[in-house]
Design a protein around this motif. Structure first.
Motif, PDB file in Angstrom:
ATOM      1  N   VAL A 294     -30.893 -90.321   5.687  1.00  0.00           N
ATOM      2  CA  VAL A 294     -30.869 -89.509   6.914  1.00  0.00           C
ATOM      3  C   VAL A 294     -30.014 -90.124   8.018  1.00  0.00           C
ATOM      4  O   VAL A 294     -29.724 -89.466   9.016  1.00  0.00           O
ATOM      5  CB  VAL A 294     -32.296 -89.239   7.448  1.00  0.00           C
ATOM      6  CG1 VAL A 294     -33.109 -88.477   6.434  1.00  0.00           C
ATOM      7  CG2 VAL A 294     -32.996 -90.532   7.859  1.00  0.00           C
ATOM      8  N   GLY A 295     -29.619 -91.386   7.857  1.00  0.00           N
ATOM      9  CA  GLY A 295     -28.759 -92.003   8.855  1.00  0.00           C
ATOM     10  C   GLY A 295     -29.354 -93.180   9.586  1.00  0.00           C
ATOM     11  O   GLY A 295     -28.815 -93.626  10.608  1.00  0.00           O
ATOM     12  N   GLY A 296     -30.461 -93.733   9.086  1.00  0.00           N
ATOM     13  CA  GLY A 296     -31.116 -94.849   9.759  1.00  0.00           C
ATOM     14  C   GLY A 296     -30.874 -96.183   9.081  1.00  0.00           C
ATOM     15  O   GLY A 296     -30.343 -96.241   7.968  1.00  0.00           O
ATOM     16  N   PRO A 297     -31.273 -97.285   9.736  1.00  0.00           N
ATOM     17  CA  PRO A 297     -31.165 -98.625   9.144  1.00  0.00           C
ATOM     18  C   PRO A 297     -32.345 -98.895   8.218  1.00  0.00           C
ATOM     19  O   PRO A 297     -33.328 -98.140   8.227  1.00  0.00           O
ATOM     20  CB  PRO A 297     -31.223 -99.537  10.377  1.00  0.00           C
ATOM     21  CG  PRO A 297     -32.102 -98.783  11.339  1.00  0.00           C
ATOM     22  CD  PRO A 297     -31.798 -97.320  11.112  1.00  0.00           C
ATOM     23  N   PRO A 298     -32.284 -99.965   7.408  1.00  0.00           N
ATOM     24  CA  PRO A 298     -33.442-100.327   6.581  1.00  0.00           C
ATOM     25  C   PRO A 298     -34.664-100.587   7.451  1.00  0.00           C
ATOM     26  O   PRO A 298     -34.534-101.002   8.607  1.00  0.00           O
ATOM     27  CB  PRO A 298     -32.987-101.606   5.875  1.00  0.00           C
ATOM     28  CG  PRO A 298     -31.499-101.589   5.951  1.00  0.00           C
ATOM     29  CD  PRO A 298     -31.163-100.889   7.231  1.00  0.00           C
ATOM     30  N   VAL A 299     -35.835-100.325   6.916  1.00  0.00           N
ATOM     31  CA  VAL A 299     -37.064-100.527   7.677  1.00  0.00           C
ATOM     32  C   VAL A 299     -37.922-101.594   7.014  1.00  0.00           C
ATOM     33  O   VAL A 299     -37.742-101.915   5.839  1.00  0.00           O
ATOM     34  CB  VAL A 299     -37.877 -99.216   7.804  1.00  0.00           C
ATOM     35  CG1 VAL A 299     -37.092 -98.166   8.562  1.00  0.00           C
ATOM     36  CG2 VAL A 299     -38.290 -98.685   6.437  1.00  0.00           C
ATOM     37  N   THR A 300     -38.837-102.135   7.780  1.00  0.00           N
ATOM     38  CA  THR A 300     -39.755-103.153   7.269  1.00  0.00           C
ATOM     39  C   THR A 300     -41.036-103.094   8.075  1.00  0.00           C
ATOM     40  O   THR A 300     -41.077-102.491   9.162  1.00  0.00           O
ATOM     41  CB  THR A 300     -39.130-104.556   7.363  1.00  0.00           C
ATOM     42  OG1 THR A 300     -39.971-105.504   6.712  1.00  0.00           O
ATOM     43  CG2 THR A 300     -38.955-104.984   8.821  1.00  0.00           C
ATOM     44  N   SER A 301     -42.104-103.696   7.571  1.00  0.00           N
ATOM     45  CA  SER A 301     -43.372-103.713   8.308  1.00  0.00           C
ATOM     46  C   SER A 301     -43.203-104.530   9.590  1.00  0.00           C
ATOM     47  O   SER A 301     -42.451-105.501   9.631  1.00  0.00           O
ATOM     48  CB  SER A 301     -44.483-104.304   7.436  1.00  0.00           C
ATOM     49  OG  SER A 301     -44.117-105.582   6.942  1.00  0.00           O
ATOM     50  N   TYR A 302     -43.902-104.122  10.638  1.00  0.00           N
ATOM     51  CA  TYR A 302     -43.711-104.706  11.966  1.00  0.00           C
ATOM     52  C   TYR A 302     -44.881-105.588  12.393  1.00  0.00           C
ATOM     53  O   TYR A 302     -46.035-105.137  12.429  1.00  0.00           O
ATOM     54  CB  TYR A 302     -43.510-103.589  12.984  1.00  0.00           C
ATOM     55  CG  TYR A 302     -42.058-103.410  13.405  1.00  0.00           C
ATOM     56  CD1 TYR A 302     -41.016-103.696  12.528  1.00  0.00           C
ATOM     57  CD2 TYR A 302     -41.720-102.977  14.673  1.00  0.00           C
ATOM     58  CE1 TYR A 302     -39.698-103.540  12.902  1.00  0.00           C
ATOM     59  CE2 TYR A 302     -40.402-102.810  15.064  1.00  0.00           C
ATOM     60  CZ  TYR A 302     -39.392-103.091  14.170  1.00  0.00           C
ATOM     61  OH  TYR A 302     -38.074-102.950  14.542  1.00  0.00           O
ATOM     62  N   GLY A 303     -44.546-106.829  12.752  1.00  0.00           N
ATOM     63  CA  GLY A 303     -45.549-107.752  13.255  1.00  0.00           C
ATOM     64  C   GLY A 303     -46.095-107.332  14.603  1.00  0.00           C
ATOM     65  O   GLY A 303     -47.244-107.642  14.944  1.00  0.00           O
ATOM     66  N   GLU A 304     -45.280-106.623  15.412  1.00  0.00           N
ATOM     67  CA  GLU A 304     -45.736-106.171  16.727  1.00  0.00           C
ATOM     68  C   GLU A 304     -46.978-105.292  16.597  1.00  0.00           C
ATOM     69  O   GLU A 304     -47.940-105.415  17.370  1.00  0.00           O
ATOM     70  CB  GLU A 304     -44.630-105.383  17.440  1.00  0.00           C
ATOM     71  CG  GLU A 304     -43.455-106.218  17.897  1.00  0.00           C
ATOM     72  CD  GLU A 304     -42.351-106.282  16.854  1.00  0.00           C
ATOM     73  OE1 GLU A 304     -42.669-106.150  15.649  1.00  0.00           O
ATOM     74  OE2 GLU A 304     -41.179-106.459  17.237  1.00  0.00           O
TER      75      GLU A 304
END
Length: 434
Positions: A294-304
């Motif tokens: 869709v046009g986004g960067p790779p994602v990962t789980s967030y520590g925040e």
């Protein structure tokens, strides 16, 4: 067998909040991830709205694949910024898209292997002596970008000049973010990046370096700038993009597993067994594949967001799913996207001074926490090679393909870890038993 319920929390994993509480708790998670998730596309040159959309959809997909058993939020990954910035200059988004999809495919392949062979081999391929320096490279290799954003003002498409006003804005932004990190309490203490961006933006307005025109001209509701293969562009295959981004997936996997360990402790469960590491990796990988399409960067789980859960003791997957839904909704608010795009480079630079340094420091923390002995030549050789090749971006160019220094450093680190003996010959000769 009855489902485990932790009486020490306000809302356990499958507890559903009331509608009013659901709204507030989900928005809270949205704010926690917002600053970091939109900062990645800003640094790379992608549409922040797409990053919001893909993070929201990715979170919902992750919760679905993990059978609603793991409360986690999927946001834009910082680990791929260096490679994506390089690809943006050479291939544009199509190259980034293929690299992002390749990252997701690597996750799915590893998930399949884990399903049949277990996960012990991952620890052997990626010990602390490999992971620590690679994480340091990710942060330190971006130092020059942060300095340029903080000091140089573009006067044309090809020329930039040093601007003291820019540097002042960057330093004030940095100082504000540090103060927020150090002195705020309770939930608001989890938003230092977002608050730093807001403070820096206000300072930049006062210094006259913000053009607010795009916001006034933007529509309230608009479609994100979706980049869909065969619809908005005709893709060709980019081996360099795939082989530059795919190896870094092994680094982000260690971060992913670290987050799962924290969640295990926090929720008094073992997510490695139920729903299983294969499901958590598959969820993360599928989210990245969708982002790439869709046009986004790779994602990962967030520590925040894990931090928010730790502080509020609200572990409900319904709350995380609500945050994902709000992220998707926010992606279609045109004025919000336009506002994000008007953030000037010195504000980004000021935030980046701290953010990229923290990434590098986390790599150092990996080495310290695991008591990696640099008195051993083996460790010294691996760490030194990764650091210099990665930070110096000693890229490999073969034909029309370019492999980033970070990708080369990652591969070499893994290979050296398997090839080099535990002790050098002279260490064995001297009876070194460390």
């Amino acid at each position: 067998m009855a489902e485990f319920h932790d009486d020490s929390v306000v809302l356990d994993i499958h507890d559903r909040p009331s509608i009013g509480h659901w709204f507030g708790l989900s928005i809270q998670h949205l704010f926690a991830m917002f600053g970091s998730t939109v900062l990645v596309p800003i640094l790379v040159g992608l549409d922040p709205s797409i990053a919001l959309f893909s993070s929201g959809v990715g979170t919902l997909i992750y919760i679905l694949i993990t059978r609603g058993k793991i409360p986690a939020y999927m946001g834009s990954s910082f680990s791929f910024i260096v490679v994506m910035q390089s690809l943006m200059k050479t291939t544009g988004y199509p190259g980034i898209a293929q690299g992002t999809v390749a990252v997701g495919v690597v996750y799915l392949i590893v998930a399949l292997i884990v399903n049949f062979a277990g996960s012990a081999w991952i620890d052997k391929a990626l010990p602390p002596i490999v992971v620590g320096p690679i994480v340091m490279v990710i942060g330190l290799s971006l130092a020059g970008t942060a300095a340029t954003d903080a000091t140089m003002r573009a006067v044309s498409a090809t020329k930039s000049v040093y601007d003291l006003k820019y540097f002042a804005v960057a330093l004030i932004t940095l100082a504000a973010t540090i103060v927020y990190n150090m002195y705020l309490k309770k939930f608001i203490s989890l938003l230092p990046i977002l608050l730093g961006l807001i403070t820096g933006y206000i300072v930049a307005l006062l210094f006259g370096v913000v053009d607010f025109t795009p916001v006034t001209q933007a529509a309230w509701f608009s479609l994100p700038d979706f980049q869909i293969p065969f619809v908005t562009y005709h893709p060709q295959f980019y081996w360099g993009a795939v082989l530059s981004m795919a190896p870094i997936a092994f680094v982000t996997m260690t971060e992913h597993m670290g987050h799962i360990m924290v969640l295990n402790e926090m929720t008094h469960r073992n997510f490695f067994k139920d729903p299983g590491l294969n499901h958590t990796l598959a969820g993360d990988g599928t989210a990245s594949i969708i982002a790439g399409f869709v046009g986004g960067p790779p994602v990962t789980s967030y520590g925040e967001n894990i931090g928010v859960m730790a502080m509020t003791k609200v572990h409900s997957v319904y709350v995380l799913a609500g945050a994902g839904m709000f992220a998707v909704l926010f992606a279609f608010i045109g004025k919000l996207s336009a506002l994000i795009r008007t953030i000037p480079s010195p504000v980004i630079g000021g935030i980046s001074f701290l953010l990229f340094g923290v990434i590098a420091s986390n790599g150092l923390k990996v080495l310290i926490d695991n008591k990696v002995d640099f008195g051993l030549k083996r460790n010294l050789m691996i760490g030194s090679t990764i650091l210099v090749i990665g930070i110096g971006n000693a890229s490999l160019q073969v034909g029309g393909y370019t492999f980033s220094g970070l990708a080369i450093a990652t591969v070499l680190g893994i290979l050296m870890n398997f090839i080099l003996p535990k002790h050098a010959a002279n260490e064995e000769a001297n009876g070194d038993a460390k």
